[in-house]
Design an enzyme around this catalytic site. Structure first.
Site, short mmCIF file in Angstrom:
data_model
loop_
_atom_site.label_atom_id
_atom_site.label_comp_id
_atom_site.label_asym_id
_atom_site.label_seq_id
_atom_site.Cartn_x
_atom_site.Cartn_y
_atom_site.Cartn_z
N ASN A 10 0.87 -1.18 0.00
CA ASN A 10 0.00 0.00 0.00
C ASN A 10 0.90 1.23 0.00
O ASN A 10 1.47 1.59 1.03
CB ASN A 10 -0.89 -0.03 1.25
CG ASN A 10 -1.72 1.23 1.40
OD1 ASN A 10 -1.83 2.02 0.46
ND2 ASN A 10 -2.31 1.42 2.57
N LYS A 12 0.11 4.28 -0.39
CA LYS A 12 -0.52 5.49 0.17
C LYS A 12 -0.25 6.69 -0.75
O LYS A 12 -0.18 6.51 -1.96
CB LYS A 12 -0.04 5.73 1.60
CG LYS A 12 -0.21 4.47 2.45
CD LYS A 12 -0.04 4.71 3.93
CE LYS A 12 -0.23 3.40 4.68
NZ LYS A 12 -0.24 3.55 6.13
N HIS A 97 -9.67 1.72 4.50
CA HIS A 97 -8.41 1.87 5.24
C HIS A 97 -8.62 2.84 6.40
O HIS A 97 -9.40 3.81 6.28
CB HIS A 97 -7.32 2.39 4.29
CG HIS A 97 -5.96 2.33 4.94
ND1 HIS A 97 -5.52 3.29 5.81
CD2 HIS A 97 -4.98 1.40 4.87
CE1 HIS A 97 -4.31 2.96 6.24
NE2 HIS A 97 -3.96 1.82 5.68
N GLU A 99 -6.98 5.21 7.44
CA GLU A 99 -6.73 6.62 7.12
C GLU A 99 -7.94 7.24 6.40
O GLU A 99 -8.21 8.42 6.54
CB GLU A 99 -5.44 6.74 6.29
CG GLU A 99 -4.21 6.52 7.17
CD GLU A 99 -3.03 5.84 6.50
OE1 GLU A 99 -2.98 5.81 5.26
OE2 GLU A 99 -2.16 5.33 7.23
N GLU A 169 -5.78 -4.37 10.54
CA GLU A 169 -4.73 -3.39 10.78
C GLU A 169 -5.04 -2.61 12.04
O GLU A 169 -5.82 -1.64 12.00
CB GLU A 169 -4.64 -2.42 9.60
CG GLU A 169 -4.34 -3.09 8.28
CD GLU A 169 -3.73 -2.11 7.28
OE1 GLU A 169 -2.60 -2.36 6.86
OE2 GLU A 169 -4.36 -1.08 6.97
N GLY A 175 2.15 2.61 10.74
CA GLY A 175 3.13 3.67 10.58
C GLY A 175 3.82 4.10 11.86
O GLY A 175 4.50 5.12 11.90
N SER A 215 3.01 -1.80 10.49
CA SER A 215 4.45 -1.89 10.74
C SER A 215 5.05 -3.27 10.43
O SER A 215 5.96 -3.73 11.12
CB SER A 215 4.78 -1.46 12.17
OG SER A 215 4.43 -0.10 12.37
P1 PGA Z 1 2.60 0.56 7.67
O1 PGA Z 1 1.16 0.76 6.98
O2 PGA Z 1 3.14 -0.76 7.17
O3 PGA Z 1 3.41 1.74 7.25
O4 PGA Z 1 2.36 0.51 9.15
C1 PGA Z 1 0.30 -0.31 6.77
C2 PGA Z 1 -1.00 0.15 6.18
O5 PGA Z 1 -1.52 1.20 6.61
O6 PGA Z 1 -1.55 -0.49 5.27
#
Ligand code: PGA
Length: 253
Positions: A10, A12, A97, A99, A169, A175, A215
């Site tokens: 992903n 983003k 997601h 976000e 998640e 993140g 992460s």
């Molecule tokens: P990350 O993001 O691996 O940077 O924690 C995962 C995601 O939001 O899909």
């Protein structure tokens, strides 16, 4: 039941068309094509054509979008339709997601409309769910995951659920560098599968693929993905570098 693992990058709001081409040129040298897991790249919308061009017909990586509209083409400024994703050759679409939930107010009911729209267009939804730290500490983990699964997938057939992907998640792990322990992740995945079983039946629960995200990096990918109910990973930060995304794919072996 053996489920084929699915590992998705992903990106983003990172990676314009030029960076994506550079990424794929380097990624080709990592020789991941022969690894028998489903690999997916999920670029920003504007980067999808460049990724398709760089893949040059290579089928070993699927391409997805990070969102899609619940509407048909028309007067919806700023939106992207399933028809457009079909035209570009996308196979997957990430929906719900955290976000999008956090910064764009997306609810389970709204995401449910998008999931239905995606399925009707033959796209495979990667439906993201997960609790915040506050919810986990407040003892609401199962209530939150349960309603995300039931409300987000409401009205789908067992067969449709069997064919999609759910990404667990935990919001506090995205993140942040803090990963859920393999035990915590496994127990959340087992719970999600049990909700799918109760709602859509044992066969759908057995077939639906559950990715872990938050992460994931080369150092923790193997332990996470070797858990019985974890069928791959949705990777953000660590998928922005070809060698580290490839190392995560190799960790699924
Ligand atoms: P990350 O993001 O691996 O940077 O924690 C995962 C995601 O939001 O899909």
């Amino acid at each position: 039941m053996s489920r084929t693992p699915i590992i998705a990058a992903n990106w983003k709001m990172n990676m314009g068309p030029k960076e994506a081409k550079d990424f794929l040129a380097a990624f080709k040298n990592e020789n991941t094509c022969e690894i028998a897991v489903d690999k997916v790249i999920v670029p920003p919308f504007v980067t999808i054509p460049a990724v398709m061009e760089a893949l040059n017909g290579c089928k070993c990586i699927g391409v997805g979008a990070q969102d899609v509209s619940d509407r048909d083409n028309g007067a919806f400024t700023g939106e992207i339709s399933t028809t457009m994703l079909n035209e570009l050759g996308c196979t997957y679409v990430v929906l719900g997601h955290s976000e999008r939930r956090q910064y764009h107010g997306e609810t389970n009911a709204y995401i449910n409309k998008k999931i239905k729209k995606a399925l009707a267009a033959g796209l495979i939804p990667i439906y993201c769910i997960g609790e915040t730290l506050e919810q986990r500490q407040g003892g609401q983990l199962e209530a939150v995951l349960g309603s995300q699964v039931k409300e987000g997938l409401e009205g789908l057939t067992a067969e449709q659920v069997a064919g999609l992907v759910i990404a667990y998640e935990p919001v506090w792990a995205i993140g942040t560098g803090v990963t859920a322990s393999a035990e915590d992740a496994q127990s959340a995945h087992a719970f999600i599968r049990s909700v799918v079983a109760d709602t859509f039946g044992a066969e759908a629960a057995d077939k639906v693929r559950l990715q872990y995200g938050g992460s994931v990096k080369p150092a923790n990918a193997k332990e996470l993905m070797s858990q019985p109910d974890i069928d791959g990973a949705l990777v953000g930060g660590a998928a922005l570098k070809p060698d580290s995304f490839a190392a995560i794919i190799k960790a699924s072996l």
